[in-house]
Enzyme design. Structure first.
Site, PDB file in Angstrom:
ATOM      1  N   CYS A  50      -5.241   3.870   2.105  1.00  0.00           N
ATOM      2  CA  CYS A  50      -4.519   4.449   1.048  1.00  0.00           C
ATOM      3  C   CYS A  50      -4.675   6.048   1.027  1.00  0.00           C
ATOM      4  O   CYS A  50      -3.883   6.875   0.435  1.00  0.00           O
ATOM      5  CB  CYS A  50      -4.854   3.965  -0.146  1.00  0.00           C
ATOM      6  SG  CYS A  50      -6.509   3.804  -0.940  1.00  0.00           S
ATOM      7  N   GLN A 116     -16.035   0.578   0.971  1.00  0.00           N
ATOM      8  CA  GLN A 116     -14.698  -0.116   1.478  1.00  0.00           C
ATOM      9  C   GLN A 116     -14.235   0.373   2.799  1.00  0.00           C
ATOM     10  O   GLN A 116     -13.931  -0.444   3.768  1.00  0.00           O
ATOM     11  CB  GLN A 116     -13.426  -0.094   0.541  1.00  0.00           C
ATOM     12  CG  GLN A 116     -13.257  -1.624  -0.683  1.00  0.00           C
ATOM     13  CD  GLN A 116     -12.240  -1.239  -1.147  1.00  0.00           C
ATOM     14  OE1 GLN A 116     -11.942  -0.613  -2.161  1.00  0.00           O
ATOM     15  NE2 GLN A 116     -11.064  -2.326  -1.126  1.00  0.00           N
TER      16      GLN A 116
END
Length: 432
Positions: A50, A116
């Site tokens: 993202c 992440q």
């Protein structure tokens, strides 16, 4: 050969540009196929999240390889190369190597130290090999980067208490709306980021949470992780009515086209009900024009910088320790890469000496007679092989250990001259 990374990130491009170039996993094989078809791209790996899109590739012609990859990105994003270049960064060789390691360690993330990204780098490596884009150089580089990321997380404190994109979104919701305990909350999507949203919302006292997803089975799996609370589950077809009924909506799906825009949302809104939307997807799930509606306020992933900045300064000091570890891993990769120049010379030398050993052994065994030869052949074979290995050991170790390019070049040329070795393409390039 050169290793290059071309990309854009939250630091260089706004979300409206990043979403245009985002490459979701289902499109990755095709994208890598296009890149591998480029004349000057030998290996390639694509990291798409993202907050970033980065193309790592190996090329024997840096200028041509860069041009081909930039053209691919411009075509994919439906942008001119001039419009795209202002958002791109291009890093070569050692800078590219260090960049990937910093990315894997979470040092280049919007949320400094977030964990992440390490899993995302691991997935990039796995898919790059699966789709035959990653060869020897990038395989070793990504393995070294994963090692760097793990070391930073285990040997420094930068990962302690690090927020994620999901937790930053919840923090921003609390910052904008105050107490969340009585708010009706809808979460669109049931992936890992949605799971983290639920976790952080519950820690803030949220009690009324509805999960909407295309796959109800996946939504049920998410709900089972939080069996201590009652999560309401709805199919994605109820999307608009669920958003209209909520005070706060979080969207986190892999959809490549917007799920919500002004035209869809306006008819379902009623009365004086205020609605706040936090869209942490890239590409975005919610178009910016919903902000034009009365009582509707929408935030995207770039708006999280307001929250992230609050804890960034203290984490920056921790990052200093991590940078030292990164330097060690970059040096380790460089030593390995430089040693590849010597492989052809070492193989050539070994083959020549091995050929001499075999010829002389055959002569000796024939003079000794077949009966003696059969009885003692294995012993003599082991003896001569051991002598060869011991003679070659020191030259090979010293050649690999040469870190200065010119010194290594001279050493290889000396070996070729003394042993009358045939020059390979690698040595011919070194000699030129």
């Amino acid at each position: 050969m050169n290793i290059v990374v071309i990309g854009l990130s939250h630091k260089t491009a706004p979300v409206e540009v990043r979403e245009r170039l985002s490459i979701p996993e289902p499109a990755l094989e095709e994208a890598m196929g296009h890149l591998l078809d480029c004349s000057h791209v030998e290996e390639v790996a694509v990291l798409s999240t993202c907050n970033r899109l980065e193309i790592y590739f190996v090329t024997s012609s840096t200028e041509q390889g860069v041009r081909e990859v930039v053209e691919f990105l411009a075509e994919r994003g439906r942008l001119t190369t001039e419009a795209l270049r202002q958002h791109l960064f291009i890093l070569l060789r050692q800078d590219a190597i260090a960049h990937l390691m910093r990315v894997a360690a979470g040092l280049d993330s919007l949320v400094l130290g977030e964990g992440q990204i390490l899993a995302q780098v691991k997935t990039t490596h796995k898919l790059g090999k699966q789709y035959q884009g990653i060869g020897r150089l990038l395989d070793r580089l990504f393995k070294q980067a994963l090692t760097a990321g793990k070391r930073v997380r285990t040997e420094t404190s930068i990962g302690t208490g690090a927020v994620s994109i999901s937790s930053a979104a919840v923090e921003l919701a609390q910052l904008k709306l105050g107490d969340l305990s009585q708010k009706r909350i809808a979460i669109i999507g049931a992936g890992k980021m949605s799971r983290l949203l639920v976790q952080h919302l519950l820690s803030k006292g949220a009690q009324q949470i509805t999960i909407l997803n295309r796959s109800m089975e996946r939504a049920e799996e998410l709900a089972q992780r939080f069996s201590e609370v009652k999560l309401h589950l709805q199919p994605i077809c109820n999307l608009l009515s669920a958003i209209a009924a909520a005070d706060i909506t979080f969207t986190s799906t892999g959809a490549t086209e917007p799920l919500v825009d002004r035209a869809k949302l306006e008819p379902v809104l009623t009365g004086d009900h205020a609605l706040t939307i936090f869209d942490i997807s890239v590409p975005r799930n919610v178009t910016a024009d919903v902000n034009e509606l009365p009582l509707v306020q929408a935030f995207d992933v770039d708006d999280l910088k307001e929250v992230v900045a609050q804890n960034q300064e203290s984490r920056r000091k921790m990052a200093m320790e991590a940078e030292e570890l990164i330097e060690e891993e970059v040096d380790a990769f460089e030593v390995w890469w430089r040693s590849l120049d010597t492989v052809a010379t070492i193989n050539c030398l070994r083959q020549k000496v091995e050929s001499i050993r075999e010829q002389e052994l055959e002569k000796a065994l024939s003079r000794l007679g077949s009966e003696f030869g059969e009885k003692h052949k294995d012993t003599i074979e082991a003896l001569t092989r051991g002598i060869v290995n011991k003679i070659l050991h020191d030259p090979m170790v010293q050649l690999r250990a040469q870190q200065d390019i010119e010194a290594r070049k001279r050493a290889m040329q000396t070996l070729h001259l003394l042993f009358n070795l045939e020059a390979t393409d690698t040595e011919q390039r070194l000699a030129s």
